[in-house]
Scaffold this motif. Structure first.
Motif, PDB file in Angstrom:
ATOM      1  N   ALA A 144      38.554  28.872  41.593  1.00 31.71           N
ATOM      2  CA  ALA A 144      39.298  30.148  41.084  1.00 31.71           C
ATOM      3  C   ALA A 144      39.857  31.231  42.026  1.00 31.71           C
ATOM      4  CB  ALA A 144      38.145  30.834  40.062  1.00 31.71           C
ATOM      5  N   ASN A 166      34.981  28.229  37.988  1.00 34.97           N
ATOM      6  CA  ASN A 166      34.282  29.150  38.999  1.00 34.97           C
ATOM      7  C   ASN A 166      34.537  28.765  40.468  1.00 34.97           C
ATOM      8  OD1 ASN A 166      32.694  26.739  38.403  1.00 34.97           O
ATOM      9  ND2 ASN A 166      30.912  27.729  38.879  1.00 34.97           N
ATOM     10  N   LYS A 167      34.775  27.152  40.269  1.00 35.37           N
ATOM     11  CA  LYS A 167      35.116  26.447  41.436  1.00 35.37           C
ATOM     12  C   LYS A 167      36.621  26.527  41.768  1.00 35.37           C
ATOM     13  CE  LYS A 167      30.961  24.915  42.849  1.00 35.37           C
ATOM     14  NZ  LYS A 167      30.196  25.431  44.041  1.00 35.37           N
ATOM     15  N   ARG A 214      40.520  31.598  46.488  1.00 32.85           N
ATOM     16  CA  ARG A 214      40.697  31.130  47.871  1.00 32.85           C
ATOM     17  C   ARG A 214      40.374  31.843  48.914  1.00 32.85           C
ATOM     18  NH1 ARG A 214      44.004  25.604  47.201  1.00 32.85           N
ATOM     19  NH2 ARG A 214      44.321  25.547  45.141  1.00 32.85           N
ATOM     20  N   LYS A 254      32.222  34.367  49.489  1.00 37.16           N
ATOM     21  CA  LYS A 254      32.562  33.035  48.595  1.00 37.16           C
ATOM     22  C   LYS A 254      31.403  32.669  47.681  1.00 37.16           C
ATOM     23  CE  LYS A 254      34.331  28.249  49.054  1.00 37.16           C
ATOM     24  NZ  LYS A 254      34.909  27.427  49.776  1.00 37.16           N
ATOM     25  N   ARG A 255      30.405  32.530  48.200  1.00 45.18           N
ATOM     26  CA  ARG A 255      29.072  32.113  47.279  1.00 45.18           C
ATOM     27  C   ARG A 255      28.638  33.211  46.243  1.00 45.18           C
ATOM     28  NH1 ARG A 255      25.491  27.856  46.862  1.00 45.18           N
ATOM     29  NH2 ARG A 255      23.744  28.798  45.613  1.00 45.18           N
ATOM     30  N   THR A 277      30.861  35.249  44.751  1.00 46.74           N
ATOM     31  CA  THR A 277      31.762  35.281  44.045  1.00 46.74           C
ATOM     32  C   THR A 277      31.600  34.055  43.082  1.00 46.74           C
ATOM     33  OG1 THR A 277      33.394  36.278  45.545  1.00 46.74           O
ATOM     34  CG2 THR A 277      34.342  35.216  43.604  1.00 46.74           C
ATOM     35  N   GLU A 278      31.599  32.869  43.392  1.00 45.15           N
ATOM     36  CA  GLU A 278      31.455  31.667  42.652  1.00 45.15           C
ATOM     37  C   GLU A 278      30.048  31.778  41.727  1.00 45.15           C
ATOM     38  OE1 GLU A 278      30.950  28.678  45.636  1.00 45.15           O
ATOM     39  OE2 GLU A 278      33.082  28.261  45.553  1.00 45.15           O
ATOM     40  N   THR A 279      29.050  32.494  42.221  1.00 43.99           N
ATOM     41  CA  THR A 279      27.858  32.813  41.659  1.00 43.99           C
ATOM     42  C   THR A 279      28.133  33.728  40.203  1.00 43.99           C
ATOM     43  OG1 THR A 279      26.278  32.340  43.418  1.00 43.99           O
ATOM     44  CG2 THR A 279      25.310  33.416  41.581  1.00 43.99           C
ATOM     45  N   TYR A 280      28.905  34.790  40.560  1.00 45.80           N
ATOM     46  CA  TYR A 280      29.255  35.621  39.373  1.00 45.80           C
ATOM     47  C   TYR A 280      30.014  34.905  38.410  1.00 45.80           C
ATOM     48  CZ  TYR A 280      31.181  39.787  37.169  1.00 45.80           C
ATOM     49  OH  TYR A 280      31.717  40.549  36.296  1.00 45.80           O
ATOM     50  N   LEU A 281      30.965  34.258  38.837  1.00 43.17           N
ATOM     51  CA  LEU A 281      31.967  33.473  38.027  1.00 43.17           C
ATOM     52  C   LEU A 281      31.188  32.407  37.049  1.00 43.17           C
ATOM     53  CD1 LEU A 281      35.303  33.157  40.044  1.00 43.17           C
ATOM     54  CD2 LEU A 281      34.771  34.719  38.186  1.00 43.17           C
ATOM     55  N   SER A 282      30.034  31.775  37.713  1.00 41.79           N
ATOM     56  CA  SER A 282      29.255  31.035  36.994  1.00 41.79           C
ATOM     57  C   SER A 282      28.442  31.911  35.967  1.00 41.79           C
ATOM     58  CB  SER A 282      28.226  30.212  37.834  1.00 41.79           C
ATOM     59  OG  SER A 282      28.805  29.283  38.794  1.00 41.79           O
TER      60      SER A 282
END
Length: 194
Positions: free
Chosen positions: A102, A99-100, A104, A35-36, A38-43
């Motif tokens: 996006a 990013n958040k 689940r 999860k972390r 993926t969120e970092t990549y999308l950011s």
């Protein structure tokens, strides 16, 4: 935890408790790090300040999906018109990539959920498919049994196998995201940009 499991083999009761706890913790790291990362990549992708028209299909689909979700629950025509307006006028605007929320993990990061996350970030799942059975039956099923209070014995060998497999999967995923960032796979035409 791995070291504790390895050094507790002289006491069966202690080792049984440690391996059960270690499996639950290992799963938590699995879900949390995926999860972390993926969120970092999308950011990171969002910080590239690309236009919607410059995004790869999977990145543009993330933006569009949120608009469709809004329109799906609406009884009014307004959200549907905003989708149409997006396609007509917003392709040359700077992207606003979520990013958040996006994706689940659904608190059960199964192979199917992982596959959807891989599609979301544009990573081929072929390198992961051989591990899908281990994810679903080795890690997730054992974690669920333990978390729901069911009796399940996990021996040292089982845990050490899971630990090594999950560690290698997390390394693979991190490396794939780093490669995607470096090669700009989030971009519609990444080759032209290198």
């Amino acid at each position: 935890m791995k070291r504790l499991v390895e050094t507790s083999s002289d006491n069966e009761v202690t080792q049984a408790a440690l391996t059960r706890g270690a499996v639950a913790l290992l799963y938590a790291h699995w879900e949390g790090l995926v999860k972390r990362l993926t969120e970092t990549y999308l950011s990171f992708v969002g910080l590239q300040r690309l236009k919607n028209s410059e995004l790869s299909d999977c990145m543009l689909a993330l933006i569009i999906r949120s608009r469709f979700q809004e329109a799906e629950s609406a009884q009014k025509l307004g959200p549907h018109l905003r989708i149409l307006e997006f396609f007509r006028t917003s392709m040359d605007h700077r992207s606003r990539l979520p990013n958040k929320g996006a994706f689940r993990t659904e608190s059960n990061l199964s192979s199917k959920v992982l596959e959807e996350i891989l599609i979301t970030v544009g990573i081929d799942s072929a390198s992961y498919e051989l591990k899908f059975h281990m994810i679903d039956h080795g890690l997730l099923a054992k974690r669920n049994h333990i978390a729901h209070g069911q009796l399940l014995d996990v021996d040292e060998e089982d845990y050490l196998y899971l630990h090594d497999e999950v560690s290698s999967l997390l390394t693979l995923y991190r490396n794939d995201l780093e490669n995607a960032a470096v090669t700009r796979q989030f971009q519609k035409d990444p080759v032209a940009q290198i």
